[in-house]
Design a protein around this motif. Structure first.
Motif, PDB file in Angstrom:
ATOM      1  N   ALA A   1       8.620  10.143   7.733  1.00 24.50           N
ATOM      2  CA  ALA A   1       7.720  10.247   8.862  1.00 24.50           C
ATOM      3  C   ALA A   1       7.414  11.730   9.068  1.00 24.50           C
ATOM      4  CB  ALA A   1       8.161   9.666  10.306  1.00 24.50           C
ATOM      5  N   ARG A   2       6.246  12.081   9.684  1.00 21.50           N
ATOM      6  CA  ARG A   2       5.712  13.410   9.684  1.00 21.50           C
ATOM      7  C   ARG A   2       5.100  13.609  11.154  1.00 21.50           C
ATOM      8  NH1 ARG A   2       1.024  15.691   6.580  1.00 21.50           N
ATOM      9  NH2 ARG A   2      -0.115  14.319   8.064  1.00 21.50           N
ATOM     10  N   ILE A   3       5.369  14.475  11.921  1.00 19.32           N
ATOM     11  CA  ILE A   3       4.591  14.914  13.031  1.00 19.32           C
ATOM     12  C   ILE A   3       3.831  16.253  12.649  1.00 19.32           C
ATOM     13  CG2 ILE A   3       4.360  15.399  15.437  1.00 19.32           C
ATOM     14  CD1 ILE A   3       6.895  13.502  15.896  1.00 19.32           C
ATOM     15  N   LEU A   4       2.630  16.293  12.608  1.00 20.34           N
ATOM     16  CA  LEU A   4       1.954  17.494  12.334  1.00 20.34           C
ATOM     17  C   LEU A   4       1.430  18.236  13.631  1.00 20.34           C
ATOM     18  CD1 LEU A   4       0.631  19.247   9.949  1.00 20.34           C
ATOM     19  CD2 LEU A   4      -1.056  17.989   9.986  1.00 20.34           C
ATOM     20  N   GLY A   5       1.941  19.177  13.890  1.00 20.16           N
ATOM     21  CA  GLY A   5       1.665  19.800  15.358  1.00 20.16           C
ATOM     22  C   GLY A   5       3.036  19.582  16.198  1.00 20.16           C
ATOM     23  N   ALA A   6       2.589  19.885  17.585  1.00 15.90           N
ATOM     24  CA  ALA A   6       3.682  19.740  18.514  1.00 15.90           C
ATOM     25  C   ALA A   6       4.033  18.220  18.574  1.00 15.90           C
ATOM     26  CB  ALA A   6       3.092  19.958  19.890  1.00 15.90           C
ATOM     27  N   ILE A   7       5.157  17.771  19.114  1.00 21.00           N
ATOM     28  CA  ILE A   7       5.712  16.635  19.212  1.00 21.00           C
ATOM     29  C   ILE A   7       4.845  16.069  20.544  1.00 21.00           C
ATOM     30  CG2 ILE A   7       7.527  15.199  19.953  1.00 21.00           C
ATOM     31  CD1 ILE A   7       9.111  17.109  18.689  1.00 21.00           C
ATOM     32  N   PRO A   8       3.814  15.119  20.380  1.00 18.58           N
ATOM     33  CA  PRO A   8       3.008  14.138  21.603  1.00 18.58           C
ATOM     34  C   PRO A   8       3.798  13.873  22.565  1.00 18.58           C
ATOM     35  CG  PRO A   8       2.448  13.389  19.417  1.00 18.58           C
ATOM     36  CD  PRO A   8       3.805  14.197  19.079  1.00 18.58           C
TER      37      PRO A   8
ATOM     38  N   SER B   1       0.772  -1.017   0.018  1.00 16.66           N
ATOM     39  CA  SER B   1      -0.038  -0.158   0.002  1.00 16.66           C
ATOM     40  C   SER B   1       0.841   1.170  -0.058  1.00 16.66           C
ATOM     41  CB  SER B   1      -0.802  -0.084   1.064  1.00 16.66           C
ATOM     42  OG  SER B   1      -1.477   1.432   1.414  1.00 16.66           O
ATOM     43  N   THR B   2       0.316   2.302  -0.875  1.00 12.79           N
ATOM     44  CA  THR B   2       1.335   3.511  -0.715  1.00 12.79           C
ATOM     45  C   THR B   2       0.563   4.437   0.260  1.00 12.79           C
ATOM     46  OG1 THR B   2      -0.158   4.207  -2.533  1.00 12.79           O
ATOM     47  CG2 THR B   2       1.684   3.165  -3.014  1.00 12.79           C
ATOM     48  N   ALA B   3      -0.367   4.161   1.086  1.00  9.35           N
ATOM     49  CA  ALA B   3      -0.872   4.979   1.934  1.00  9.35           C
ATOM     50  C   ALA B   3       0.177   5.272   3.287  1.00  9.35           C
ATOM     51  CB  ALA B   3      -2.179   4.452   2.643  1.00  9.35           C
ATOM     52  N   PRO B   4       0.034   6.489   3.960  1.00 10.77           N
ATOM     53  CA  PRO B   4       1.022   6.392   5.063  1.00 10.77           C
ATOM     54  C   PRO B   4       0.614   5.574   6.056  1.00 10.77           C
ATOM     55  CG  PRO B   4      -0.440   8.348   4.952  1.00 10.77           C
ATOM     56  CD  PRO B   4      -0.854   7.478   3.650  1.00 10.77           C
ATOM     57  N   ARG B   5       1.652   5.138   6.795  1.00 14.71           N
ATOM     58  CA  ARG B   5       1.322   3.986   8.036  1.00 14.71           C
ATOM     59  C   ARG B   5       1.163   5.028   9.226  1.00 14.71           C
ATOM     60  NH1 ARG B   5       4.873   1.025  11.074  1.00 14.71           N
ATOM     61  NH2 ARG B   5       6.493   1.708   9.671  1.00 14.71           N
ATOM     62  N   LEU B   6       0.056   4.939  10.062  1.00 21.57           N
ATOM     63  CA  LEU B   6      -0.054   5.780  11.103  1.00 21.57           C
ATOM     64  C   LEU B   6       0.131   4.874  12.507  1.00 21.57           C
ATOM     65  CD1 LEU B   6      -3.583   7.302  10.293  1.00 21.57           C
ATOM     66  CD2 LEU B   6      -1.227   8.384   9.973  1.00 21.57           C
ATOM     67  N   ARG B   7       0.850   5.432  13.639  1.00 19.84           N
ATOM     68  CA  ARG B   7       1.433   4.719  14.757  1.00 19.84           C
ATOM     69  C   ARG B   7       0.039   4.287  15.302  1.00 19.84           C
ATOM     70  NH1 ARG B   7       6.821   3.635  16.521  1.00 19.84           N
ATOM     71  NH2 ARG B   7       7.769   4.558  14.529  1.00 19.84           N
ATOM     72  N   PRO B   8      -0.283   2.910  15.567  1.00 21.84           N
ATOM     73  CA  PRO B   8      -1.424   2.501  16.317  1.00 21.84           C
ATOM     74  C   PRO B   8      -1.450   3.159  17.862  1.00 21.84           C
ATOM     75  CG  PRO B   8       0.001   0.792  16.071  1.00 21.84           C
ATOM     76  CD  PRO B   8       0.533   1.751  15.071  1.00 21.84           C
TER      77      PRO B   8
ATOM     78  N   VAL C   1       0.782  11.491  13.879  1.00 21.72           N
ATOM     79  CA  VAL C   1       1.966  10.962  13.654  1.00 21.72           C
ATOM     80  C   VAL C   1       1.893  10.126  12.188  1.00 21.72           C
ATOM     81  CG1 VAL C   1       3.931   9.427  14.023  1.00 21.72           C
ATOM     82  CG2 VAL C   1       2.864  11.044  15.840  1.00 21.72           C
ATOM     83  N   SER C   2       2.517  10.244  11.096  1.00 24.52           N
ATOM     84  CA  SER C   2       2.404   9.474   9.998  1.00 24.52           C
ATOM     85  C   SER C   2       3.519   8.918   9.509  1.00 24.52           C
ATOM     86  CB  SER C   2       1.860  10.478   8.790  1.00 24.52           C
ATOM     87  OG  SER C   2       0.533  10.997   8.934  1.00 24.52           O
TER      88      SER C   2
END
Length: 205
Positions: A182-189, A2-9, A54-55
């Motif tokens: 990988a990308r974190i959109l917004g502040a680092i959780p 799959s080419t979709a981004p994998r999200l951290r569960p 997180v992606s």
């Protein structure tokens, strides 16, 4: 594959589309860091940012290497070529951004941790003058360099397919081939999240 981004569960956060957020134009540093306190308290004061999603992007979906260049506060030029073959962490920020102020110590700590492994850290300051950016870095103890992108927007433009315009802060982990892994959109959780993303990228061939 799959080419979709994998999200951290483990991230129990809403999944956002590539958010184009509008940041309140605040500048300068405050002695008591009221902006950081405001952010921690949940009082946005009209400030909008990403939600911390997180992606992770599978190897096959990362596309072409991102090529960029920009001017550092020192006046010297930095480019993607300087990080060839290395993992690079890119953080988009500015001094008046409340979550940027909160996450700065975690970024600096990780930059120190991974320095011996050849991981580069590069800030991209979107709005500030050299003086304002330097004041922030001194106050927060940030030692890695930042591009001053206010006048040209060249680095933001180079990453525009991955970084939503004005979603601040945004942190990217760029793999050894120069592609966004990988990308974190917004502040680092949580610092451990970014730590894991960097570790994964370092372990890749």
């Amino acid at each position: 594959m799959s080419t979709a981004p994998r999200l951290r569960p483990r991230m129990l956060l809403p999944i956002a589309a590539f958010v184009a957020a509008t940041a309140l134009a605040l500048t300068g540093c405050t002695a008591d860091d009221g902006l950081a306190k405001q952010y921690r308290s949940g009082s946005g004061q009209n400030y909008i940012a990403g939600d911390g999603t997180v992606s992770e992007f599978a190897d096959a979906s990362r596309g072409k290497p991102v090529e960029f260049s920009g001017k550092l506060q020192s006046g010297s030029t930095v480019s993607s070529a300087d990080y060839a073959g290395k993992v690079l962490v890119v953080n988009f920020w500015y001094a008046g951004c409340p979550p940027c102020r909160v996450e700065a110590p975690a970024l600096e700590s990780l930059s120190q941790k991974y320095a011996s492994k050849g991981v580069g850290f590069l800030g991209v300051n979107l709005y500030d003058s050299a003086q304002t950016a330097a004041s922030f870095e001194k106050e927060k103890g940030v030692t890695y360099p930042s591009v001053l992108d206010r006048d040209t927007g060249s680095v933001l433009l180079a990453f525009s397919k991955t970084v939503p315009p004005k979603a601040t802060p945004t942190t990217l982990v760029v793999d050894k081939k120069g592609r966004v892994a990988a990308r974190i959109l917004g502040a680092i959780p949580d610092k451990s999240i970014l730590d894991s993303l960097i570790s994964d990228a370092v372990a890749e061939n």
